[in-house]
Design an enzyme around this catalytic site. Structure first.
Site, PDB file in Angstrom:
ATOM      1  N   ASN A  87      -3.059 -15.022  -7.137  1.00  0.00           N
ATOM      2  CA  ASN A  87      -3.412 -15.164  -8.569  1.00  0.00           C
ATOM      3  C   ASN A  87      -4.996 -15.531  -8.789  1.00  0.00           C
ATOM      4  OD1 ASN A  87      -0.591 -15.310  -8.845  1.00  0.00           O
ATOM      5  ND2 ASN A  87      -0.323 -16.906  -9.890  1.00  0.00           N
ATOM      6  N   TYR A 140      -8.354 -15.501 -11.123  1.00  0.00           N
ATOM      7  CA  TYR A 140      -8.900 -15.227 -12.341  1.00  0.00           C
ATOM      8  C   TYR A 140     -10.467 -15.218 -12.662  1.00  0.00           C
ATOM      9  CZ  TYR A 140      -4.079 -15.614 -14.759  1.00  0.00           C
ATOM     10  OH  TYR A 140      -3.019 -15.522 -14.917  1.00  0.00           O
ATOM     11  N   GLU A 147      -1.079 -12.352 -10.458  1.00  0.00           N
ATOM     12  CA  GLU A 147      -1.518 -12.488 -11.608  1.00  0.00           C
ATOM     13  C   GLU A 147      -3.029 -12.389 -11.639  1.00  0.00           C
ATOM     14  OE1 GLU A 147      -1.045 -16.595 -13.460  1.00  0.00           O
ATOM     15  OE2 GLU A 147       0.998 -16.645 -12.558  1.00  0.00           O
TER      16      GLU A 147
END
Ligand code: BGC
Length: 471
Positions: free
Chosen positions: A310, A312, A376
């Site tokens: 994940n 970001y 993600e």
């Protein structure tokens, strides 16, 4: 215009999590979980004291979600099971058949649409009854989780072939049991996160072995864990202090879980030595970082069939000098944002697409060149959002270009990409004020209508062509 093709059978997905979308918090026999308790306690720990009681209503409106998935043309859908919907007190002593029926309907419908489910067993929503006995800070939870995993494999594993045991052990351990920001809101700095992480590693490993021993041969699926990490670079590349701080940043964040699982069953040496040294200086007789026995190390090593990442954002790192026991002072590093980086919807999310490429190459080189799924990645809008989110689509596009470079130029085995998230949803402490969805959800209307953002329409084109059209 260059045509940028993704590899054949690349998995195109979107992701959600049970508490963030389902609602139906006390419907049909569901037991309470820590988020039900936490949000109902009020106290402004969540934006405007909002709750996930209704959220996107996916417990009843799941067919609306399927329409979104269909509109995007996804090959994969990542969602999580609500543990306390299936096992109201967290144990297999009582099984809530209505919960089983719900996930059966969802899984069957996905398969009918030719969409492969990627199912997470635990995405931040511990049954309250298990939390009452210590939750992830208690060793007892390891066995309870193993039994829950066994139950899920035996109930859904004839159809689910891709499993994630635990979502983001770092985020949950640190934000819940160190800082007390996420449910259950019990922070014990310098202690809680390490206990939680320790039990999560053991629980994950046991759940992997359970699958391997009892289900793998027949069901032929794969099991992993979703690890999150920023990419990190020294603020001043010529400063030895910044470089060392940066290494510690990646070690405490990514290696904490990835090294035991992908390399040798044990924590990074620097975590062990730093935390033990500081614990001694604090007058403790043992380290605040628990130790694994040799048997546990061999049990943990090699317990992931692929790497779930994940991603970001990225940080520039400098040393941190802080006193008192805490994860941050143990790490001795601080990540800061470059003011040049654009921000997406929420303060922490600096948009740094090239950071993903670097992180992917780093994982390839450090953790044995695994198959990687980006489980993600996404960009938020603050409220009120705009449907014509061209800027946000720009971020997605730039990110996908970097994923392609990682595949084609760096030889990273990236097998799939899951956008976070399918829908605007309950964004933990930020409630509904931060919108990560590919689909807009109108939370003011009782039927919670879903409407595609421009990003969704564009993403569908990428999925359909399995290629990105870049300028
Ligand atoms: C979590 C999601 C969350 C997302 C955006 C991830 O840490 O897995 O549940 O919504 O980040 O903050």
């Amino acid at each position: 215009m260059d045509s940028l093709q993704f590899p054949e059978s690349f998995a195109w997905g979107a992701a959600t999590a049970a508490y963030q979308i389902e609602g139906g918090w006390d419907t049909d026999g569901k037991g309470r979980n820590i988020w039900d308790t936490f949000t109902h306690q009020g106290g402004d720990r969540v934006f405007k004291n909002q709750t996930g009681d209704v959220a996107c209503g996916s417990y009843t409106l799941w067919e609306e979600d399927l329409k979104c998935i269909k509109q995007l043309g996804l090959t994969h859908y990542r969602f999580s099971l609500s543990w306390s919907r299936l096992l109201p007190d967290g144990t297999t002593g009582f099984i809530n058949q209505k919960g089983v029926d719900y996930y059966n309907k969802l899984i069957d419908a996905l398969l009918t649409m030719n969409v492969t489910p990627l199912v997470t067993l635990y995405h931040f929503d511990m049954p309250q009854a298990i939390e009452d006995q210590g939750g992830w800070t208690s060793e007892k939870t390891v066995e309870v989780f193993e039994k829950y995993a066994h139950f899920c494999y035996s109930t859904f594993g004839d159809r689910v072939k891709l499993w994630i045991t635990i979502n983001e052990p770092y985020v949950f351990s640190k934000l819940s049991y160190e800082q007390g920001l996420l449910a259950p809101g019990k922070g014990e700095p310098g202690v809680g996160a390490y206990q939680s992480g320790h039990n999560m590693l053991k629980a994950h490993a046991k759940a992997w072995h359970t699958y391997n021993t009892f289900f793998k041969e027949k069901q032929k699926g794969l099991v992993s864990i979703a690890l999150d990490s920023d990419w990190a670079e020294p603020l001043d590349p010529n400063s030895v202090d910044d470089k060392e701080a940066c290494e510690r940043y990646l070690t405490f964040r990514l290696h904490w879980f990835a090294k035991p699982i992908f390399i040798d069953g044990d924590y990074p040496a620097v975590m062990k030595s730093e935390i033990s040294r500081k614990s001694k200086a604090e007058g403790l007789t043992t380290s605040r970082l628990p130790e694994f026995t040799d048997d546990e190390k061999s049990m943990i090593k090699g317990t992931a069939d692929f790497f779930c990442l994940n991603y970001y954002t990225t940080r520039k790192v400098i040393p941190l000098k802080q006193r008192g026991p805490s994860y941050d002072s143990d790490m001795g590093a601080e990540g800061i944002k470059d003011p040049e980086w654009p921000e997406s919807g929420v303060e922490w999310l600096a948009v740094v697409p090239w950071g993903l490429r670097k992180l992917l190459a780093y994982i390839k080189d450090t953790f044995g060149d695994p198959n990687i799924y980006i489980t993600e990645n996404g960009f938020a809008q603050s409220d009120p959002p705009i449907l014509q989110d061209t800027h946000r689509w720009g971020y997605f596009q730039e990110t996908l270009v970097e994923v392609l470079k990682a595949i084609n130029q760096d030889g990273v085995k990236v097998k799939g990409y899951f956008a976070w998230s399918l829908l605007d949803n309950f964004e933990w402490n930020s409630g509904y004020s931060i919108r990560f969805g590919l689909f807009h959800v109108d939370f003011n209307q009782p039927n919670l209508p879903r409407t595609p953002y421009f990003s969704a329409i564009q993403y569908a084109k990428v999925v359909k062509g399995n290629e990105l059209i870049s300028k």
